[in-house]
Design a protein around this motif. Structure first.
Motif, mmCIF file in Angstrom:
data_model
loop_
_atom_site.group_PDB
_atom_site.id
_atom_site.type_symbol
_atom_site.label_atom_id
_atom_site.label_comp_id
_atom_site.label_asym_id
_atom_site.label_seq_id
_atom_site.Cartn_x
_atom_site.Cartn_y
_atom_site.Cartn_z
ATOM 1 N N GLY A 3 0.799 -1.214 0.000
ATOM 2 C CA GLY A 3 0.000 0.000 0.000
ATOM 3 C C GLY A 3 0.829 1.260 0.000
ATOM 4 O O GLY A 3 0.358 2.326 -0.366
ATOM 5 N N ASP A 4 2.085 1.149 0.459
ATOM 6 C CA ASP A 4 2.972 2.300 0.511
ATOM 7 C C ASP A 4 4.062 2.232 -0.545
ATOM 8 O O ASP A 4 5.063 2.938 -0.463
ATOM 9 C CB ASP A 4 3.619 2.396 1.901
ATOM 10 C CG ASP A 4 2.602 2.719 2.982
ATOM 11 O OD1 ASP A 4 1.744 3.580 2.742
ATOM 12 O OD2 ASP A 4 2.662 2.094 4.047
ATOM 13 N N ALA A 5 3.932 1.354 -1.534
ATOM 14 C CA ALA A 5 4.925 1.259 -2.600
ATOM 15 C C ALA A 5 4.928 2.558 -3.406
ATOM 16 O O ALA A 5 3.891 3.195 -3.598
ATOM 17 C CB ALA A 5 4.614 0.076 -3.510
ATOM 18 N N ILE A 6 6.099 2.952 -3.845
ATOM 19 C CA ILE A 6 6.248 4.215 -4.570
ATOM 20 C C ILE A 6 6.561 3.959 -6.033
ATOM 21 O O ILE A 6 7.007 2.866 -6.405
ATOM 22 C CB ILE A 6 7.342 5.090 -3.928
ATOM 23 C CG1 ILE A 6 8.694 4.353 -3.915
ATOM 24 C CG2 ILE A 6 6.922 5.485 -2.511
ATOM 25 C CD1 ILE A 6 9.847 5.198 -3.401
ATOM 26 N N GLU A 7 6.339 4.966 -6.858
ATOM 27 C CA GLU A 7 6.601 4.849 -8.287
ATOM 28 C C GLU A 7 7.487 5.973 -8.817
ATOM 29 O O GLU A 7 7.840 5.974 -9.991
ATOM 30 C CB GLU A 7 5.287 4.844 -9.068
ATOM 31 C CG GLU A 7 4.436 3.604 -8.834
ATOM 32 C CD GLU A 7 3.275 3.509 -9.805
ATOM 33 O OE1 GLU A 7 2.931 4.531 -10.427
ATOM 34 O OE2 GLU A 7 2.722 2.405 -9.945
ATOM 35 N N ARG A 8 7.860 6.929 -7.968
ATOM 36 C CA ARG A 8 8.642 8.080 -8.411
ATOM 37 C C ARG A 8 10.121 7.907 -8.056
ATOM 38 O O ARG A 8 10.447 7.487 -6.948
ATOM 39 C CB ARG A 8 8.119 9.374 -7.779
ATOM 40 C CG ARG A 8 6.708 9.730 -8.199
ATOM 41 C CD ARG A 8 6.200 10.930 -7.418
ATOM 42 N NE ARG A 8 4.791 11.153 -7.695
ATOM 43 C CZ ARG A 8 4.322 12.137 -8.455
ATOM 44 N NH1 ARG A 8 5.152 13.009 -9.001
ATOM 45 N NH2 ARG A 8 3.029 12.268 -8.665
ATOM 46 N N GLY A 41 4.879 15.942 -2.804
ATOM 47 C CA GLY A 41 4.474 15.523 -1.477
ATOM 48 C C GLY A 41 4.531 14.033 -1.216
ATOM 49 O O GLY A 41 4.208 13.586 -0.113
ATOM 50 N N GLU A 42 4.935 13.233 -2.198
ATOM 51 C CA GLU A 42 4.989 11.780 -2.041
ATOM 52 C C GLU A 42 6.420 11.317 -1.756
ATOM 53 O O GLU A 42 7.383 12.023 -2.034
ATOM 54 C CB GLU A 42 4.476 11.093 -3.309
ATOM 55 C CG GLU A 42 3.025 11.397 -3.648
ATOM 56 C CD GLU A 42 2.546 10.640 -4.865
ATOM 57 O OE1 GLU A 42 3.257 9.696 -5.291
ATOM 58 O OE2 GLU A 42 1.482 10.976 -5.397
ATOM 59 N N ASP A 43 6.559 10.105 -1.201
ATOM 60 C CA ASP A 43 7.881 9.506 -1.063
ATOM 61 C C ASP A 43 8.459 9.230 -2.450
ATOM 62 O O ASP A 43 7.722 8.959 -3.409
ATOM 63 C CB ASP A 43 7.797 8.188 -0.295
ATOM 64 C CG ASP A 43 7.675 8.384 1.209
ATOM 65 O OD1 ASP A 43 7.378 9.518 1.642
ATOM 66 O OD2 ASP A 43 7.861 7.399 1.943
ATOM 67 N N PHE A 44 9.781 9.268 -2.530
ATOM 68 C CA PHE A 44 10.437 9.076 -3.829
ATOM 69 C C PHE A 44 11.845 8.519 -3.621
ATOM 70 O O PHE A 44 12.442 8.672 -2.558
ATOM 71 C CB PHE A 44 10.509 10.396 -4.603
ATOM 72 C CG PHE A 44 11.288 11.489 -3.895
ATOM 73 C CD1 PHE A 44 12.596 11.769 -4.245
ATOM 74 C CD2 PHE A 44 10.710 12.228 -2.860
ATOM 75 C CE1 PHE A 44 13.319 12.761 -3.588
ATOM 76 C CE2 PHE A 44 11.418 13.217 -2.194
ATOM 77 C CZ PHE A 44 12.727 13.493 -2.559
ATOM 78 N N LEU A 45 12.348 7.856 -4.651
ATOM 79 C CA LEU A 45 13.699 7.303 -4.659
ATOM 80 C C LEU A 45 14.674 8.357 -5.170
ATOM 81 O O LEU A 45 14.322 9.166 -6.037
ATOM 82 C CB LEU A 45 13.742 6.086 -5.586
ATOM 83 C CG LEU A 45 15.088 5.358 -5.699
ATOM 84 C CD1 LEU A 45 15.262 4.380 -4.548
ATOM 85 C CD2 LEU A 45 15.197 4.620 -7.027
ATOM 86 N N GLY A 94 7.852 0.898 2.573
ATOM 87 C CA GLY A 94 6.764 1.419 3.391
ATOM 88 C C GLY A 94 7.152 2.576 4.286
ATOM 89 O O GLY A 94 6.327 3.087 5.037
ATOM 90 N N GLU A 95 8.432 3.030 4.213
ATOM 91 C CA GLU A 95 8.905 4.164 5.009
ATOM 92 C C GLU A 95 10.200 4.664 4.387
ATOM 93 O O GLU A 95 10.759 4.034 3.481
ATOM 94 C CB GLU A 95 9.142 3.739 6.460
ATOM 95 C CG GLU A 95 10.181 2.643 6.615
ATOM 96 C CD GLU A 95 10.335 2.186 8.052
ATOM 97 O OE1 GLU A 95 10.220 0.977 8.293
ATOM 98 O OE2 GLU A 95 10.557 3.041 8.936
#
Length: 282
Positions: free
Chosen positions: A11-16, A125-129, A149-150
């Protein structure tokens, strides 16, 4: 092989993902008579844009393909205003199939923290790599951070990195050594460790290759971090600032895999050989 924080939180997987491609490439520009390059490689090396060194195809294509394999779909390249050739390649000549590319401009080469700050609008505003443009990371490491997830980082075992990469041991000795708490979170980063620090560290000490999952909290630290003794705004110092202020905690994922590095002309032939035959679909 990965260790520490490898939990799956779909649910917390990122794509950016943000790729730092703004550097001056000072070491790459240096002449090296011992490094045999073809005309295209030599011309690309002269520009200092390491990401575009042709190793079968531009090195950055392999980086983008690995990101796509790991599930990233939105990629921001942080470049300089003079890097129009990079923009043209990925928007006109060879647009990626599996990733959507956007660009952020770092007006001056003020350091890696400043480069990350340039991508604030992209993060939305989203988590990113965040990764380097001159490193080819294992897909497993990129995927682990995507699903973590974090906020967190992948750190690489120093001896394993020496065995499984093209990076000479003397260069690895200059990489930042990281201290991890018993809870599995990053405590501190020792930049440019001296010989005493390296002797004190265990052979399995973990080093940073600048592979991070950030939240929007990192931007405040990037804006506030003071200049280093080298006059740069450095990302490791911004990370430590975010930790010390309680803005972020970074779960550590450890890896015993290798990373390909294309920092100098002497790296090009070895990297090209290791990438030979790899399927690439950015």
């Amino acid at each position: 092989m990965l260790g520490y924080g490898t939990r799956d939180s779909k649910g917390d997987a990122i794509e950016r993902a943000v790729i730092l491609a703004r550097g001056l490439g000072t070491r790459m520009r240096r002449a090296d008579a011992s490094a045999p390059l073809d005309a295209d490689q030599s011309a690309a090396a002269d520009t200092g844009v390491k990401a575009m060194i042709p190793v079968g195809r531009p090195f950055l294509d392999y980086v983008l393909s690995a990101l796509a394999d790991a599930g990233y779909r939105e990629v921001c390249l942080v470049v300089g205003p003079e890097h129009q050739s990079v923009r043209d390649y990925y928007t006109v000549q060879s647009p990626p199939e599996r990733t959507r590319i956007s660009f952020a401009t770092q007006k001056e080469p003020l350091g890696t923290a400043d480069a990350v700050a340039a991508a604030e609008d992209f993060a939305a505003g989203e988590d990113f790599l965040v990764i380097n443009s001159d490193n080819d990371y294992p897909v497993s490491a990129l995927d682990a951070l995507r699903r973590l997830g974090e906020t967190g980082t992948v750190l690489f075992e120093r001896e394993a990195l020496s065995r499984n990469s093209n990076i000479p041991p003397e260069r690895i000795r200059s990489f930042a050594v990281c201290v991890v708490g018993s809870d599995g979170y990053l405590q501190s980063i020792l930049e440019k460790p001296d010989e005493a620090a390296l002797r004190a560290a265990a052979s399995t000490s973990l080093v940073s290759m600048n592979c991070w999952r950030f939240s929007e909290a990192i931007f405040a630290a990037c804006h506030d971090v003071p200049r280093s003794v080298r006059g740069e705004l450095e990302l490791p110092k911004a990370v430590e600032l975010a930790i010390s202020r309680g803005d972020s905690r970074f779960r550590v994922v450890s890896s015993s895999e290798g990373v390909l590095d294309i920092s100098t002309r002497g790296d090009i032939a070895a990297v090209a050989e290791r990438l030979r035959g790899r399927t690439v679909r950015p």
